[in-house]
Design a protein around this motif. Structure first.
Motif, PDB file in Angstrom:
ATOM      1  N   ARG A 109      -6.822 -14.081 -10.616  1.00  0.00           N
ATOM      2  CA  ARG A 109      -7.643 -12.882 -10.785  1.00  0.00           C
ATOM      3  C   ARG A 109      -7.441 -12.352 -12.207  1.00  0.00           C
ATOM      4  NH1 ARG A 109      -5.206  -9.926  -6.409  1.00  0.00           N
ATOM      5  NH2 ARG A 109      -5.141  -8.314  -7.982  1.00  0.00           N
ATOM      6  N   LYS A 110      -8.095 -12.986 -13.155  1.00  0.00           N
ATOM      7  CA  LYS A 110      -7.835 -12.716 -14.572  1.00  0.00           C
ATOM      8  C   LYS A 110      -8.253 -11.313 -14.992  1.00  0.00           C
ATOM      9  CE  LYS A 110      -8.283 -17.599 -15.777  1.00  0.00           C
ATOM     10  NZ  LYS A 110      -9.023 -18.609 -16.551  1.00  0.00           N
ATOM     11  N   HIS A 111      -9.072 -10.660 -14.180  1.00  0.00           N
ATOM     12  CA  HIS A 111      -9.528  -9.317 -14.563  1.00  0.00           C
ATOM     13  C   HIS A 111      -8.448  -8.264 -14.367  1.00  0.00           C
ATOM     14  CE1 HIS A 111     -10.195  -9.551 -10.212  1.00  0.00           C
ATOM     15  NE2 HIS A 111     -10.145  -8.231 -10.184  1.00  0.00           N
ATOM     16  N   GLU A 112      -7.402  -8.610 -13.595  1.00  0.00           N
ATOM     17  CA  GLU A 112      -6.322  -7.642 -13.365  1.00  0.00           C
ATOM     18  C   GLU A 112      -5.372  -7.657 -14.570  1.00  0.00           C
ATOM     19  OE1 GLU A 112      -6.233  -5.499 -11.232  1.00  0.00           O
ATOM     20  OE2 GLU A 112      -7.489  -6.179  -9.576  1.00  0.00           O
ATOM     21  N   SER A 113      -4.915  -6.475 -14.979  1.00  0.00           N
ATOM     22  CA  SER A 113      -4.031  -6.387 -16.142  1.00  0.00           C
ATOM     23  C   SER A 113      -2.737  -5.688 -15.761  1.00  0.00           C
ATOM     24  CB  SER A 113      -4.724  -5.625 -17.278  1.00  0.00           C
ATOM     25  OG  SER A 113      -5.133  -4.342 -16.835  1.00  0.00           O
ATOM     26  N   PHE A 114      -1.744  -6.465 -15.287  1.00  0.00           N
ATOM     27  CA  PHE A 114      -0.430  -5.930 -15.000  1.00  0.00           C
ATOM     28  C   PHE A 114       0.435  -6.091 -16.245  1.00  0.00           C
ATOM     29  CE2 PHE A 114      -1.983  -7.619 -10.905  1.00  0.00           C
ATOM     30  CZ  PHE A 114      -2.065  -6.420 -10.212  1.00  0.00           C
ATOM     31  N   GLU A 146       0.829  -1.207   0.000  1.00  0.00           N
ATOM     32  CA  GLU A 146       0.000   0.000   0.000  1.00  0.00           C
ATOM     33  C   GLU A 146       0.863   1.258   0.000  1.00  0.00           C
ATOM     34  OE1 GLU A 146      -2.988   0.066  -0.641  1.00  0.00           O
ATOM     35  OE2 GLU A 146      -4.068  -1.653   0.182  1.00  0.00           O
ATOM     36  N   ALA A 147       1.989   1.193   0.695  1.00  0.00           N
ATOM     37  CA  ALA A 147       2.902   2.336   0.718  1.00  0.00           C
ATOM     38  C   ALA A 147       3.440   2.629  -0.683  1.00  0.00           C
ATOM     39  CB  ALA A 147       4.056   2.075   1.677  1.00  0.00           C
ATOM     40  N   ILE A 148       3.803   1.594  -1.416  1.00  0.00           N
ATOM     41  CA  ILE A 148       4.317   1.769  -2.777  1.00  0.00           C
ATOM     42  C   ILE A 148       3.238   2.344  -3.681  1.00  0.00           C
ATOM     43  CG2 ILE A 148       5.240   0.552  -4.800  1.00  0.00           C
ATOM     44  CD1 ILE A 148       7.158   0.860  -2.354  1.00  0.00           C
ATOM     45  N   LYS A 149       2.014   1.920  -3.501  1.00  0.00           N
ATOM     46  CA  LYS A 149       0.908   2.414  -4.324  1.00  0.00           C
ATOM     47  C   LYS A 149       0.656   3.904  -4.109  1.00  0.00           C
ATOM     48  CE  LYS A 149      -2.758  -0.336  -4.207  1.00  0.00           C
ATOM     49  NZ  LYS A 149      -3.718  -1.341  -3.656  1.00  0.00           N
ATOM     50  N   MET A 150       0.969   4.404  -2.923  1.00  0.00           N
ATOM     51  CA  MET A 150       0.646   5.791  -2.587  1.00  0.00           C
ATOM     52  C   MET A 150       1.760   6.775  -2.932  1.00  0.00           C
ATOM     53  SD  MET A 150      -1.408   5.407   1.039  1.00  0.00           S
ATOM     54  CE  MET A 150      -1.950   7.126   1.011  1.00  0.00           C
ATOM     55  N   ILE A 151       2.960   6.302  -3.239  1.00  0.00           N
ATOM     56  CA  ILE A 151       4.046   7.224  -3.593  1.00  0.00           C
ATOM     57  C   ILE A 151       3.726   7.863  -4.946  1.00  0.00           C
ATOM     58  CG2 ILE A 151       6.514   7.485  -4.029  1.00  0.00           C
ATOM     59  CD1 ILE A 151       6.964   4.922  -2.443  1.00  0.00           C
ATOM     60  N   PRO A 152       3.668   9.183  -5.024  1.00  0.00           N
ATOM     61  CA  PRO A 152       3.322   9.821  -6.296  1.00  0.00           C
ATOM     62  C   PRO A 152       4.492   9.880  -7.271  1.00  0.00           C
ATOM     63  CG  PRO A 152       3.667  11.499  -4.606  1.00  0.00           C
ATOM     64  CD  PRO A 152       3.794  10.163  -3.928  1.00  0.00           C
ATOM     65  N   ASN A 153       4.161  10.033  -8.563  1.00  0.00           N
ATOM     66  CA  ASN A 153       5.129  10.410  -9.600  1.00  0.00           C
ATOM     67  C   ASN A 153       6.045   9.289 -10.073  1.00  0.00           C
ATOM     68  OD1 ASN A 153       4.121  13.084  -9.360  1.00  0.00           O
ATOM     69  ND2 ASN A 153       5.563  13.497  -7.695  1.00  0.00           N
ATOM     70  N   GLU A 169      -3.775  -1.808  -9.365  1.00  0.00           N
ATOM     71  CA  GLU A 169      -3.218  -0.566  -9.871  1.00  0.00           C
ATOM     72  C   GLU A 169      -3.006   0.416  -8.719  1.00  0.00           C
ATOM     73  OE1 GLU A 169      -5.945   0.819 -12.797  1.00  0.00           O
ATOM     74  OE2 GLU A 169      -5.247  -0.596 -14.333  1.00  0.00           O
ATOM     75  N   PRO A 170      -1.920   1.183  -8.773  1.00  0.00           N
ATOM     76  CA  PRO A 170      -0.996   1.417  -9.892  1.00  0.00           C
ATOM     77  C   PRO A 170       0.221   0.489  -9.941  1.00  0.00           C
ATOM     78  CG  PRO A 170      -0.523   2.980  -8.163  1.00  0.00           C
ATOM     79  CD  PRO A 170      -1.689   2.163  -7.681  1.00  0.00           C
ATOM     80  N   LYS A 214      -1.752 -16.088  -0.139  1.00  0.00           N
ATOM     81  CA  LYS A 214      -2.657 -15.702  -1.230  1.00  0.00           C
ATOM     82  C   LYS A 214      -3.442 -14.436  -0.896  1.00  0.00           C
ATOM     83  CE  LYS A 214      -3.224 -20.098  -3.631  1.00  0.00           C
ATOM     84  NZ  LYS A 214      -4.171 -21.113  -4.158  1.00  0.00           N
ATOM     85  N   SER A 215      -3.673 -14.168   0.388  1.00  0.00           N
ATOM     86  CA  SER A 215      -4.424 -12.973   0.771  1.00  0.00           C
ATOM     87  C   SER A 215      -3.703 -11.691   0.377  1.00  0.00           C
ATOM     88  CB  SER A 215      -4.680 -12.977   2.282  1.00  0.00           C
ATOM     89  OG  SER A 215      -3.472 -12.750   3.011  1.00  0.00           O
ATOM     90  N   VAL A 216      -2.389 -11.763   0.260  1.00  0.00           N
ATOM     91  CA  VAL A 216      -1.618 -10.580  -0.140  1.00  0.00           C
ATOM     92  C   VAL A 216      -2.019 -10.112  -1.531  1.00  0.00           C
ATOM     93  CG1 VAL A 216       0.716  -9.767  -0.674  1.00  0.00           C
ATOM     94  CG2 VAL A 216       0.313 -11.169   1.362  1.00  0.00           C
ATOM     95  N   ALA A 217      -2.387 -11.051  -2.397  1.00  0.00           N
ATOM     96  CA  ALA A 217      -2.746 -10.699  -3.781  1.00  0.00           C
ATOM     97  C   ALA A 217      -3.928  -9.748  -3.849  1.00  0.00           C
ATOM     98  CB  ALA A 217      -3.044 -11.973  -4.572  1.00  0.00           C
ATOM     99  N   ASN A 218      -4.759  -9.735  -2.818  1.00  0.00           N
ATOM    100  CA  ASN A 218      -5.957  -8.889  -2.841  1.00  0.00           C
ATOM    101  C   ASN A 218      -5.637  -7.394  -2.923  1.00  0.00           C
ATOM    102  OD1 ASN A 218      -7.639 -11.152  -2.624  1.00  0.00           O
ATOM    103  ND2 ASN A 218      -7.552 -11.126  -0.380  1.00  0.00           N
TER     104      ASN A 218
END
Length: 457
Positions: free
Chosen positions: A400-405, A340-347, A378-379, A370-374
């Motif tokens: 989770r096939k709907h995710e597109s990394f 979550e920390a990585i997701k919040m770093i801007p730019n 994005e981003p 497996k719970s970590v995958a939740n």
């Protein structure tokens, strides 16, 4: 300075009758003995410290505790002082308790599944603005390390910050009774030691044992956002968190280097990644205020913060990428917080996760991985997993096939991970490294940094 007078309550007889002795240090390990030290030989399942007393003497020890019934070496110098005791571990703990009372600093005990070391570092930085502060060094936070920490503090210490770790019931209670904290913190409840304690509820119960040694007018600060702690009610308990808290944290805003946040009408800045560290800082602010520090002193301490390595440690890579080294240890709770920390770093255009195995999770370890995958959404752009257990995270992401990394990869070796990173990173990339200590995931950083340097020759 520690003196032999502290040994009197536990001394049954001495090898020599001498005047009071002073010791420069106390050590249980002959490799760390210094001149003038007291040696404490402990007995474990696979070792007996009494066998190494001659080595301790060679390295500078001037006296030792000695457990009754242990044979004395024939080569023992006649001038070497022994203090005979029933149990050397218990004697070590009682010495620490006596020395704590003699120096009489303000003591703060910190436990929790995650965040103990970071919280200790934040608090030390703040309290040192007002007075001499000593804190747990390294991982000296168990039934041996905590007494050694207490005995290692200078006699002029005003604030003593003690981490308290455990693996089973009763351990935190014993540490708390030795330390007698004026203030105490339970940072959070995670999943570490699930094998020994059975459930998160068991972990919470074990962590809350810290209350047992708390001084009469002391306060215990706990996480109000954790349901297992929210239900505890006691006049000494103060709940800290982002909702329904006695001490409420709000107006939290992420910046490139950390966070801005408010407590009441006071605004603070924290140069650390991870929203969970805002809460850790709030615990420390609460403690500091209880000890009479001003807002200005607290802000000064936060501004001069120096953290123990490999805890969301920010590094700059050879291509200008931001490396976040959080590889010291991991549980699902701390791994999720780091992501979550990585997701919040801007730019940053590329956000890369390098995740390894988490240990000591018990029979439910596959589901917990497996719970970590939740939270890997994005981003985040790239994910690499390394290790047999971390492969469960990889598999859960693929389900989770709907995710597109851009790319999800399971890596077999650290060299392979380094090769992937070499081709991927640039100055618009942030990379997180997170795994349990046994994985030594930080070695990937060294390999891929060296690899890039060789590639640029």
């Amino acid at each position: 300075m520690l003196t032999s007078s502290l040994l009197k309550p536990i001394t049954l007889k001495t090898r020599l009758v001498t005047e009071e002795m002073s010791f420069t240090a106390v050590s249980t390990d002959t490799r760390t003995i210094t001149a003038g030290a007291l040696f404490v030989p402990l007995i474990g399942e696979r070792f007996n410290g009494h066998d190494y007393v001659l080595t301790a003497i060679q390295n500078g020890a001037v006296a030792a505790l000695w457990e009754e019934g242990q044979p004395l070496p024939k080569e023992l110098p006649s001038e070497f002082q022994l203090f005979m005791v029933k149990d050397t571990l218990y004697a070590l703990q009682e010495m620490a308790s006596a020395y704590r009372k003699k120096v009489n600093p303000k003591v703060i005990g910190i436990t929790g599944s995650n965040g103990k070391t970071t919280t200790k570092d934040i608090l030390a930085s703040i309290l040192s603005v007002k007075g001499e502060t000593y804190k747990t060094q390294g991982n000296f936070n168990n039934h041996i390390g905590l007494p050694l920490t207490i005995l290692g503090m200078p006699s002029t210490c005003e604030y003593l910050i003690l981490e308290m770790g455990m693996s089973g019931f009763g351990e935190i209670e014993r540490l708390s009774m030795i330390a007698e904290p004026d203030m105490a913190l339970v940072t959070n409840i995670g999943e570490s030691h699930m094998e020994q304690l059975g459930s998160r509820a068991g972990i919470a119960k074990a962590k809350m044992e810290i209350k047992e040694g708390l001084l009469a007018k002391g306060s215990l600060f706990v996480d109000s956002d954790e349901p297992l702690l929210r239900t505890w009610n006691d006049p000494c308990i103060v709940k800290v968190g982002f909702k329904e808290a006695d001490l409420l944290i709000d107006h939290v805003t992420a910046t490139e280097t950390g966070y801005e946040f408010a407590i009441g009408n006071e605004s603070y800045s924290l140069s650390m990644l991870g929203k969970h560290n805002v809460k850790n800082a709030a615990y420390c602010i609460a403690v500091a205020k209880n000890f009479g520090l001003s807002v200005e002193q607290i802000k000064k301490g936060l501004a001069s913060l120096s953290l123990t390595s490999m805890r969301l440690e920010r590094l700059t890579g050879n291509h200008g990428e931001l490396i976040v080294n959080d590889a010291y240890n991991a549980s699902p709770t701390s791994m999720i917080a780091a992501i979550e920390a990585i997701k919040m770093i801007p730019n940053y255009q590329k956000r890369v996760l390098v995740l390894g195995d988490m240990f000591e999770l018990g029979s439910n370890e596959e589901a917990l991985h497996k719970s970590v995958a939740n939270v890997i959404t994005e981003p985040i752009t790239h994910i690499m997993t390394l290790g047999d257990r971390a492969k469960w995270i990889y598999e859960a992401i693929l389900e989770r096939k709907h995710e597109s990394f851009q790319k999800v990869t399971h890596i077999e070796t650290k060299q392979e991970a380094a090769n992937h990173l070499k081709e991927l990173v640039d100055n618009e990339t942030v990379v997180l490294f997170k795994a349990s200590r046994g994985m030594k995931l930080e070695e990937v950083i060294t390999i891929y940094q060296d690899t890039k340097e060789r590639g640029n020759d």
